[in-house]
Design a protein around this motif. Structure first.
Motif, short mmCIF file in Angstrom:
data_model
loop_
_atom_site.label_atom_id
_atom_site.label_comp_id
_atom_site.label_asym_id
_atom_site.label_seq_id
_atom_site.Cartn_x
_atom_site.Cartn_y
_atom_site.Cartn_z
N GLY A 56 36.25 40.13 42.42
CA GLY A 56 36.45 41.12 43.47
C GLY A 56 37.02 40.56 44.75
N LYS A 57 37.29 39.27 44.83
CA LYS A 57 37.78 38.63 46.05
C LYS A 57 39.25 38.26 45.91
CE LYS A 57 33.69 38.33 48.13
NZ LYS A 57 33.40 38.99 49.42
N SER A 110 42.71 42.61 41.20
CA SER A 110 43.12 43.92 40.72
C SER A 110 41.89 44.69 40.25
CB SER A 110 44.11 43.79 39.56
OG SER A 110 44.35 45.05 38.97
N ALA A 111 41.50 45.70 41.03
CA ALA A 111 40.38 46.54 40.62
C ALA A 111 40.75 47.34 39.37
CB ALA A 111 39.99 47.48 41.76
N VAL A 125 44.29 35.14 36.12
CA VAL A 125 43.33 34.04 36.17
C VAL A 125 42.15 34.40 35.27
CG1 VAL A 125 41.80 32.67 37.64
CG2 VAL A 125 44.04 33.42 38.50
N PRO A 126 41.94 33.70 34.16
CA PRO A 126 40.83 34.03 33.29
C PRO A 126 39.50 33.73 33.94
CG PRO A 126 41.85 32.00 32.59
CD PRO A 126 42.73 32.55 33.68
N THR A 161 52.18 46.65 43.65
CA THR A 161 52.69 45.56 42.82
C THR A 161 51.72 44.39 42.79
OG1 THR A 161 54.98 46.20 43.32
CG2 THR A 161 54.62 43.97 42.49
N VAL A 162 51.28 43.93 43.95
CA VAL A 162 50.40 42.75 43.98
C VAL A 162 49.00 43.06 43.45
CG1 VAL A 162 51.70 41.74 45.89
CG2 VAL A 162 49.65 43.09 46.40
N ARG A 163 48.58 44.32 43.56
CA ARG A 163 47.26 44.72 43.06
C ARG A 163 47.30 45.13 41.59
NH1 ARG A 163 43.41 42.74 46.29
NH2 ARG A 163 43.60 43.41 48.46
N ALA A 164 48.48 45.07 40.99
CA ALA A 164 48.65 45.43 39.57
C ALA A 164 48.27 46.88 39.32
CB ALA A 164 47.85 44.51 38.67
N VAL A 165 48.50 47.75 40.31
CA VAL A 165 48.33 49.19 40.09
C VAL A 165 49.45 49.67 39.17
CG1 VAL A 165 48.31 51.45 41.22
CG2 VAL A 165 47.21 49.48 42.33
#
Length: 301
Positions: A81-82, A30-31, A295-296, A280-284
């Motif tokens: 970023g991956k 998530s950018a 994931v910390p 949704t999957v990118r947490a926009v």
């Protein structure tokens, strides 16, 4: 464990894989938040355990333990970023001389991961062909089991479809109704409604399928109808799309030579649904944060 250091005895692989179950899980960067998220991670792990239970194998872990192990694995990559793909799989522990490992055999679970490139929003399309191979009989091997042995049917369909100039197959069941593709579910759009084969048709209870249909109803106000689907309904559809962890949302532009829409680009409903899924999957959006496992960052060493 580093990839090159992993070892499994050669005699463990073949027979154990007859009853082996697996999952495919995407974790998206998530950018917006600067965090990697496992998407519906616990749902996938619970389905893995359910598949092992139906295979009469007995793992020692619960879903929460598998989620924690996956988060630890993803954090160890330090892949800022991956996007990372996760494949957990369970198989009969130890070595076996017989293919038919007995009921109650302990299950070992391995979780592996690698980088993948999401295709969401890239305008890709595919062509389909109804397979000359029928869908395997779910009365003999339940479609609800995500086991490696069920996927040989899909492999045969892939070879058949590509020999006929199509990208992916569509399988029919014993009644001649549509089931799914190889490794992905299918839906059509007709008159503003989404229509998909029901689970009783012999379809995996796909987590991506559940996600997209919930988003279609909540975000787009569309009606989703799950029922038996005849082959000819594909030919007369306004739009068709495949869906699954690997497929994400994959629009089809042709099936058995019948053109869908303009025959080149995704339809309006499919594009809108793909955009909802992306956000949704990118947490926009935060509307479904319950589906995201953050994931910390791995601690410095």
């Amino acid at each position: 464990m580093p990839w090159e250091e992993a070892t499994v005895h050669i005699s463990s692989v073949g027979h154990a894989s007859v009853s082996a179950a697996f999952e495919g899980v995407h974790s998206y960067w998530s950018a917006e938040r600067g965090v990697l998220h496992g998407f519906r991670l616990r749902d996938h792990m619970q389905r893995l355990l359910d598949s092992l239970r139906l295979s009469w194998l007995e793992p020692e872990f619960d879903a929460d333990a598998l989620v924690a192990a996956t988060v630890e694995l993803l954090a160890s990559w330090k892949a800022s970023g991956k996007d990372l793909y996760v494949r957990p799989w369970g198989f009969a522990a130890g070595t076996h001389k017989e293919q038919m490992v007995p009921r109650g055999t302990p299950a070992e679970i391995a979780i592996e991961t690698w980088e993948f490139e999401s295709k969401l929003g890239q305008g890709r399309t595919c062509t389909l062909a109804v397979s000359s191979w029928p869908r395997f009989n779910p009365g003999a091997s339940p479609a609800s089991m995500k086991v490696f042995s069920n996927y040989h049917n899909g492999r045969l369909g892939n070879v058949d479809a590509r020999a006929r100039g199509a990208d992916w197959p569509v399988f029919l069941n014993g009644a001649g109704n549509v089931t799914e593709s190889s490794g992905s579910c299918i839906a059509l759009v007709k008159g503003g409604r989404i229509i998909t084969p029901d689970l009783a048709s012999g379809v995996l209870d796909s987590i991506t399928r559940k996600t997209l249909f919930q988003l279609a109803e909540e975000e787009l106000g569309l009606t989703v109808e799950a029922r038996p689907v005849e082959r000819t309904e594909l030919y007369l559809a306004d739009e068709i799309f495949l869906m699954g962890t690997a497929a994400e949302v994959l629009p089809a532009v042709e099936v058995d030579g019948f053109r869908l829409g303009d025959g080149k680009t995704a339809g309006e409903v499919t594009r809108a649904l793909e955009a909802c899924y992306h956000d949704t999957v990118r947490a926009v959006t935060a509307k479904h944060d319950e589906w995201l496992t953050p994931v910390p960052a791995a601690p410095a060493r």
